[in-house]
Design a protein around this motif. Sequence first.
Motif, PDB file in Angstrom:
ATOM      1  N   ARG A  28       9.006  -6.925  -2.749  1.00 52.28           N
ATOM      2  CA  ARG A  28       9.799  -6.111  -3.680  1.00 52.28           C
ATOM      3  C   ARG A  28       9.980  -6.825  -5.019  1.00 52.28           C
ATOM      4  N   TYR A  29      10.122  -8.130  -4.970  1.00 54.13           N
ATOM      5  CA  TYR A  29      10.231  -8.889  -6.218  1.00 54.13           C
ATOM      6  C   TYR A  29       8.950  -8.744  -7.039  1.00 54.13           C
ATOM      7  N   GLN A  30       7.813  -8.778  -6.376  1.00 50.52           N
ATOM      8  CA  GLN A  30       6.541  -8.665  -7.087  1.00 50.52           C
ATOM      9  C   GLN A  30       6.400  -7.286  -7.722  1.00 50.52           C
ATOM     10  N   MET A  31       6.824  -6.242  -7.018  1.00 52.58           N
ATOM     11  CA  MET A  31       6.746  -4.889  -7.592  1.00 52.58           C
ATOM     12  C   MET A  31       7.652  -4.771  -8.820  1.00 52.58           C
ATOM     13  N   PHE A  32       8.816  -5.390  -8.761  1.00 51.66           N
ATOM     14  CA  PHE A  32       9.736  -5.404  -9.899  1.00 51.66           C
ATOM     15  C   PHE A  32       9.097  -6.128 -11.088  1.00 51.66           C
ATOM     16  N   ALA A  35      19.264  15.043  -5.335  1.00 45.63           N
ATOM     17  CA  ALA A  35      18.835  14.940  -6.726  1.00 45.63           C
ATOM     18  C   ALA A  35      19.309  13.582  -7.231  1.00 45.63           C
ATOM     19  N   VAL A  36      18.550  12.977  -8.143  1.00 43.56           N
ATOM     20  CA  VAL A  36      18.896  11.636  -8.624  1.00 43.56           C
ATOM     21  C   VAL A  36      18.754  11.587 -10.141  1.00 43.56           C
ATOM     22  N   VAL A  37      19.745  10.985 -10.781  1.00 46.85           N
ATOM     23  CA  VAL A  37      19.717  10.737 -12.225  1.00 46.85           C
ATOM     24  C   VAL A  37      19.871   9.232 -12.437  1.00 46.85           C
ATOM     25  N   VAL A  38      18.972   8.636 -13.227  1.00 41.91           N
ATOM     26  CA  VAL A  38      19.045   7.204 -13.547  1.00 41.91           C
ATOM     27  C   VAL A  38      19.040   7.060 -15.066  1.00 41.91           C
ATOM     28  N   VAL A  39      19.920   6.221 -15.581  1.00 41.45           N
ATOM     29  CA  VAL A  39      19.999   6.023 -17.027  1.00 41.45           C
ATOM     30  C   VAL A  39      19.400   4.671 -17.405  1.00 41.45           C
ATOM     31  N   ARG A  72      22.332  -5.275 -15.830  1.00 44.35           N
ATOM     32  CA  ARG A  72      21.743  -5.860 -17.035  1.00 44.35           C
ATOM     33  C   ARG A  72      20.274  -6.180 -16.785  1.00 44.35           C
ATOM     34  N   ILE A  73      19.473  -6.010 -17.783  1.00 49.85           N
ATOM     35  CA  ILE A  73      18.011  -6.151 -17.859  1.00 49.85           C
ATOM     36  C   ILE A  73      17.275  -5.035 -17.136  1.00 49.85           C
ATOM     37  N   GLU A  74      17.976  -4.242 -16.322  1.00 48.91           N
ATOM     38  CA  GLU A  74      17.281  -3.281 -15.472  1.00 48.91           C
ATOM     39  C   GLU A  74      16.863  -2.024 -16.226  1.00 48.91           C
ATOM     40  N   ALA A  75      15.646  -1.581 -15.941  1.00 50.37           N
ATOM     41  CA  ALA A  75      15.156  -0.272 -16.363  1.00 50.37           C
ATOM     42  C   ALA A  75      15.133   0.636 -15.144  1.00 50.37           C
ATOM     43  N   ALA A  76      15.120   1.941 -15.394  1.00 51.86           N
ATOM     44  CA  ALA A  76      15.070   2.901 -14.289  1.00 51.86           C
ATOM     45  C   ALA A  76      13.869   2.652 -13.388  1.00 51.86           C
ATOM     46  N   LEU A  77      12.766   2.153 -13.961  1.00 50.93           N
ATOM     47  CA  LEU A  77      11.557   1.881 -13.174  1.00 50.93           C
ATOM     48  C   LEU A  77      11.821   0.968 -11.985  1.00 50.93           C
ATOM     49  N   LYS A  78      12.833   0.140 -12.084  1.00 51.32           N
ATOM     50  CA  LYS A  78      13.150  -0.793 -11.002  1.00 51.32           C
ATOM     51  C   LYS A  78      13.676  -0.067  -9.768  1.00 51.32           C
ATOM     52  N   TYR A  79      14.078   1.192  -9.934  1.00 54.56           N
ATOM     53  CA  TYR A  79      14.707   1.946  -8.847  1.00 54.56           C
ATOM     54  C   TYR A  79      13.758   2.943  -8.193  1.00 54.56           C
ATOM     55  N   GLN A  80      12.450   2.761  -8.384  1.00 55.89           N
ATOM     56  CA  GLN A  80      11.501   3.732  -7.853  1.00 55.89           C
ATOM     57  C   GLN A  80      11.626   3.921  -6.334  1.00 55.89           C
ATOM     58  N   GLU A  81      11.691   2.830  -5.597  1.00 59.27           N
ATOM     59  CA  GLU A  81      11.758   2.946  -4.142  1.00 59.27           C
ATOM     60  C   GLU A  81      13.058   3.605  -3.700  1.00 59.27           C
ATOM     61  N   LEU A  82      14.170   3.220  -4.299  1.00 58.75           N
ATOM     62  CA  LEU A  82      15.448   3.794  -3.908  1.00 58.75           C
ATOM     63  C   LEU A  82      15.515   5.284  -4.234  1.00 58.75           C
ATOM     64  N   VAL A  83      15.016   5.670  -5.403  1.00 66.02           N
ATOM     65  CA  VAL A  83      15.001   7.086  -5.762  1.00 66.02           C
ATOM     66  C   VAL A  83      14.131   7.866  -4.782  1.00 66.02           C
ATOM     67  N   THR A 133       0.839  -1.205   0.000  1.00 63.93           N
ATOM     68  CA  THR A 133       0.000   0.000   0.000  1.00 63.93           C
ATOM     69  C   THR A 133       0.872   1.252   0.000  1.00 63.93           C
ATOM     70  N   LEU A 134       1.918   1.254   0.820  1.00 62.86           N
ATOM     71  CA  LEU A 134       2.843   2.384   0.848  1.00 62.86           C
ATOM     72  C   LEU A 134       3.491   2.584  -0.519  1.00 62.86           C
ATOM     73  N   PHE A 135       3.900   1.486  -1.120  1.00 62.80           N
ATOM     74  CA  PHE A 135       4.570   1.569  -2.420  1.00 62.80           C
ATOM     75  C   PHE A 135       3.636   2.152  -3.479  1.00 62.80           C
ATOM     76  N   THR A 136       2.411   1.668  -3.505  1.00 57.97           N
ATOM     77  CA  THR A 136       1.479   2.109  -4.553  1.00 57.97           C
ATOM     78  C   THR A 136       0.911   3.504  -4.303  1.00 57.97           C
ATOM     79  N   ARG A 137       0.847   3.924  -3.034  1.00 54.91           N
ATOM     80  CA  ARG A 137       0.241   5.215  -2.722  1.00 54.91           C
ATOM     81  C   ARG A 137       1.256   6.345  -2.538  1.00 54.91           C
ATOM     82  N   GLN A 138       2.510   5.991  -2.303  1.00 53.44           N
ATOM     83  CA  GLN A 138       3.515   7.032  -2.115  1.00 53.44           C
ATOM     84  C   GLN A 138       4.646   6.950  -3.135  1.00 53.44           C
ATOM     85  N   VAL A 139       5.241   5.773  -3.276  1.00 53.26           N
ATOM     86  CA  VAL A 139       6.415   5.641  -4.135  1.00 53.26           C
ATOM     87  C   VAL A 139       6.040   5.812  -5.604  1.00 53.26           C
ATOM     88  N   GLN A 140       5.055   5.076  -6.076  1.00 51.23           N
ATOM     89  CA  GLN A 140       4.675   5.178  -7.495  1.00 51.23           C
ATOM     90  C   GLN A 140       4.161   6.570  -7.875  1.00 51.23           C
TER      91      GLN A 140
END
Length: 324
Positions: free
Chosen positions: A217-221, A78-82, A58-69, A11-18
């Motif tokens: 976290r695996y499920q969110m990924f 400030a954060v930059v992800v490639v 490898r295989i990672e998109a920036a979307l995978k780093y939502q919680e860390l960002v 719930t925290l992830f979907t209501r705050q992080v995303q």
Amino acid sequence: MYADDHPQWITLFTRQVQPFWQQQVTIHHLRRPDGVLLHWYLHQPKQPKAVVFICPGRIEAALKYQELVWQLAQEQYAVVVVDHRGQGFSDRLSNNPHHGHIDQFQDFVDDLEAVVQHATRFVAGLPQYLLAHSMGGAIAALYLAQHPHTIEKAVLSSPMLGIQTGSTPLWLAKTIAVSGALLNRLLSPRKPWYFIGMEDYRYVPFDENELTHSEARYQMFRDAYESNPDIQLGGPTFNWIAQAFAAIRAAHQQADRIAVPVLILQSGADAVVDNKGQLAFYQKLSNAHSHIQQIDGARHELFIESDRYRQPALEALLNWFQPE
């Protein structure tokens, strides 16, 4: 903040992080000289104290780093992800968009340098730090060794400075990769071949994964990849593996050129990269303030791990980036 095994974590992830990612992270583009279009992402707080550049694996998109960002944003970074070429929403490099492919590993390194230079226009004057994971660790090591930069400190998370080859001897794995890549170029130069046993992206159930102990976290990924088919990526090609072995060798050869302090975060139960290679690399670093820290029992993906492994890694990261 709820623990990842608490029912309210999702719930925290979907209501705050995303929502944070959707509303406060902007998408940018950079066209490279060879025509490849890179996507990169920027979060700018109102009063940032520094900028963290994130170089994924490898295989990672920036979307995978939502919680860390999101967490770095709480600390006023400030954060930059490639999105690396051939990954995420950046241009793919093969006739099959699922191929994990690269022509020359050096392209990753030069792309990172270009993104850092381009993004610095948005965050000029801030102290610069670099966080790199897995394949990104090899990219970051070569970038720090080869390019003029203003990075002050770096963290390499489970860096690809050696590859686990299972029951296949390392020399044989290298020979197969190089031979396959050469044969591929000879017989089908415009159509890369998967390495033996590799395939297109498929959903791997949590019980079969070797990346993390955290089911939430695996499920969110996985949900992010299922919801965005364009970022899905399959296994590596012969040439990717051949180039990876060459990049690892180059990173070790050039390690003594890295002037800044480097923290290596090592996953104690890593089944993907070789921890012995990380230790050998660490011993070649020239900056006396560099450090290696093992997170006992952790799997490869430290920043989508269970809290018992992730929290020590996160604290080490934040402490490393504190001004002296």
